[in-house]
Design a protein around this motif. Structure first.
Motif, PDB file in Angstrom:
ATOM      1  N   PHE A   9       0.834  -1.198   0.000  1.00 32.40           N
ATOM      2  CA  PHE A   9       0.000   0.000   0.000  1.00 32.40           C
ATOM      3  C   PHE A   9       0.870   1.249   0.000  1.00 32.40           C
ATOM      4  CE2 PHE A   9      -2.338   3.359   2.211  1.00 32.40           C
ATOM      5  CZ  PHE A   9      -3.424   3.476   1.350  1.00 32.40           C
ATOM      6  N   THR A  10       1.922   1.252   0.817  1.00 33.75           N
ATOM      7  CA  THR A  10       2.846   2.387   0.873  1.00 33.75           C
ATOM      8  C   THR A  10       3.572   2.553  -0.454  1.00 33.75           C
ATOM      9  OG1 THR A  10       3.165   1.972   3.237  1.00 33.75           O
ATOM     10  CG2 THR A  10       4.777   3.393   2.147  1.00 33.75           C
ATOM     11  N   LEU A  11       4.022   1.448  -1.029  1.00 42.71           N
ATOM     12  CA  LEU A  11       4.705   1.488  -2.322  1.00 42.71           C
ATOM     13  C   LEU A  11       3.778   2.034  -3.402  1.00 42.71           C
ATOM     14  CD1 LEU A  11       7.331   0.740  -3.802  1.00 42.71           C
ATOM     15  CD2 LEU A  11       6.304  -1.497  -4.246  1.00 42.71           C
ATOM     16  N   PHE A  12       2.538   1.587  -3.397  1.00 45.42           N
ATOM     17  CA  PHE A  12       1.559   2.060  -4.372  1.00 45.42           C
ATOM     18  C   PHE A  12       1.286   3.556  -4.192  1.00 45.42           C
ATOM     19  CE2 PHE A  12      -2.885   2.805  -5.649  1.00 45.42           C
ATOM     20  CZ  PHE A  12      -2.778   2.478  -6.993  1.00 45.42           C
ATOM     21  N   ALA A  13       1.185   4.013  -2.956  1.00 44.06           N
ATOM     22  CA  ALA A  13       0.916   5.424  -2.681  1.00 44.06           C
ATOM     23  C   ALA A  13       2.087   6.294  -3.159  1.00 44.06           C
ATOM     24  CB  ALA A  13       0.666   5.644  -1.198  1.00 44.06           C
ATOM     25  N   LEU A  14       3.315   5.855  -2.898  1.00 42.82           N
ATOM     26  CA  LEU A  14       4.484   6.624  -3.343  1.00 42.82           C
ATOM     27  C   LEU A  14       4.563   6.674  -4.865  1.00 42.82           C
ATOM     28  CD1 LEU A  14       7.206   5.445  -0.803  1.00 42.82           C
ATOM     29  CD2 LEU A  14       6.114   7.685  -0.927  1.00 42.82           C
ATOM     30  N   ALA A  15       4.297   5.570  -5.515  1.00 39.89           N
ATOM     31  CA  ALA A  15       4.337   5.541  -6.985  1.00 39.89           C
ATOM     32  C   ALA A  15       3.247   6.441  -7.559  1.00 39.89           C
ATOM     33  CB  ALA A  15       4.161   4.109  -7.485  1.00 39.89           C
ATOM     34  N   GLY A  16       2.079   6.447  -6.956  1.00 37.18           N
ATOM     35  CA  GLY A  16       0.992   7.306  -7.416  1.00 37.18           C
ATOM     36  C   GLY A  16       1.328   8.776  -7.283  1.00 37.18           C
ATOM     37  N   GLU A  17       1.979   9.155  -6.199  1.00 35.18           N
ATOM     38  CA  GLU A  17       2.373  10.551  -5.998  1.00 35.18           C
ATOM     39  C   GLU A  17       3.398  10.987  -7.041  1.00 35.18           C
ATOM     40  OE1 GLU A  17       3.762  11.116  -2.041  1.00 35.18           O
ATOM     41  OE2 GLU A  17       1.837  10.591  -1.131  1.00 35.18           O
ATOM     42  N   ARG A  18       4.340  10.122  -7.349  1.00 34.10           N
ATOM     43  CA  ARG A  18       5.352  10.476  -8.353  1.00 34.10           C
ATOM     44  C   ARG A  18       4.733  10.613  -9.737  1.00 34.10           C
ATOM     45  NH1 ARG A  18      11.172   7.878  -7.053  1.00 34.10           N
ATOM     46  NH2 ARG A  18      11.209   8.474  -4.877  1.00 34.10           N
ATOM     47  N   LEU A  19       3.783   9.765 -10.071  1.00 35.87           N
ATOM     48  CA  LEU A  19       3.134   9.878 -11.370  1.00 35.87           C
ATOM     49  C   LEU A  19       2.278  11.138 -11.443  1.00 35.87           C
ATOM     50  CD1 LEU A  19       2.154   6.165 -12.046  1.00 35.87           C
ATOM     51  CD2 LEU A  19       3.966   7.484 -13.118  1.00 35.87           C
ATOM     52  N   ASP A  20       1.642  11.509 -10.358  1.00 37.51           N
ATOM     53  CA  ASP A  20       0.851  12.735 -10.348  1.00 37.51           C
ATOM     54  C   ASP A  20       1.737  13.957 -10.524  1.00 37.51           C
ATOM     55  OD1 ASP A  20      -1.585  11.490 -10.084  1.00 37.51           O
ATOM     56  OD2 ASP A  20      -1.644  11.665  -7.893  1.00 37.51           O
ATOM     57  N   ASP A  21       2.927  13.944  -9.929  1.00 37.26           N
ATOM     58  CA  ASP A  21       3.860  15.058 -10.076  1.00 37.26           C
ATOM     59  C   ASP A  21       4.281  15.219 -11.532  1.00 37.26           C
ATOM     60  OD1 ASP A  21       3.777  15.708  -7.424  1.00 37.26           O
ATOM     61  OD2 ASP A  21       5.646  14.682  -6.909  1.00 37.26           O
ATOM     62  N   ARG A  22       4.476  14.131 -12.232  1.00 39.00           N
ATOM     63  CA  ARG A  22       4.901  14.211 -13.628  1.00 39.00           C
ATOM     64  C   ARG A  22       3.815  14.823 -14.497  1.00 39.00           C
ATOM     65  NH1 ARG A  22       8.280   8.646 -14.666  1.00 39.00           N
ATOM     66  NH2 ARG A  22       9.906   9.122 -13.151  1.00 39.00           N
ATOM     67  N   LYS A  23       2.565  14.550 -14.187  1.00 38.52           N
ATOM     68  CA  LYS A  23       1.480  15.150 -14.958  1.00 38.52           C
ATOM     69  C   LYS A  23       1.505  16.660 -14.807  1.00 38.52           C
ATOM     70  CE  LYS A  23      -1.599  11.203 -14.413  1.00 38.52           C
ATOM     71  NZ  LYS A  23      -2.814  10.729 -13.756  1.00 38.52           N
ATOM     72  N   ASP A  24       1.735  17.155 -13.603  1.00 40.74           N
ATOM     73  CA  ASP A  24       1.772  18.588 -13.364  1.00 40.74           C
ATOM     74  C   ASP A  24       2.983  19.230 -14.017  1.00 40.74           C
ATOM     75  OD1 ASP A  24      -0.540  18.410 -11.915  1.00 40.74           O
ATOM     76  OD2 ASP A  24       0.460  18.377  -9.962  1.00 40.74           O
ATOM     77  N   ARG A  25       4.089  18.538 -14.052  1.00 41.84           N
ATOM     78  CA  ARG A  25       5.300  19.107 -14.644  1.00 41.84           C
ATOM     79  C   ARG A  25       5.100  19.337 -16.137  1.00 41.84           C
ATOM     80  NH1 ARG A  25       9.698  15.123 -11.981  1.00 41.84           N
ATOM     81  NH2 ARG A  25       9.336  15.720  -9.823  1.00 41.84           N
ATOM     82  N   GLY A  26       4.479  18.404 -16.812  1.00 43.24           N
ATOM     83  CA  GLY A  26       4.240  18.559 -18.247  1.00 43.24           C
ATOM     84  C   GLY A  26       3.331  19.735 -18.537  1.00 43.24           C
TER      85      GLY A  26
END
Length: 76
Positions: A9-26
């Motif tokens: 669950f923690t691994l999934f949450a961290l991966a989700g946060e990183r993917l969300d950050d990439r969307k905002d960067r673009g």
């Protein structure tokens, strides 16, 4: 079993946060690109609108630098 579930669950949450950050960067990069483009268009428009006046001003400055005595006499 609960430790394994907590780990995933923690691994999934961290991966989700990183993917969300990439969307905002673009999106942010595109927005900055549009702003830079609009600023460049505005500068080009201003230069074309004031081009004649700027040319006269630079000619006056150039002639003043070539012959400093004449520039001082012209202002008095």
């Amino acid at each position: 079993m609960s430790q394994v579930a907590t780990y995933f669950f923690t691994l999934f949450a961290l991966a989700g946060e990183r993917l969300d950050d990439r969307k905002d960067r673009g999106a942010t990069a595109v927005e900055y690109g549009l702003m830079v483009g609009l600023i460049a268009v505005a500068i080009i428009g201003i230069v074309f609108a004031l081009g004649g006046q700027l040319g006269e001003m630079f000619s006056t400055v150039t002639s003043g630098l070539e012959n400093p005595g004449a520039a001082e006499e012209g202002t008095t």
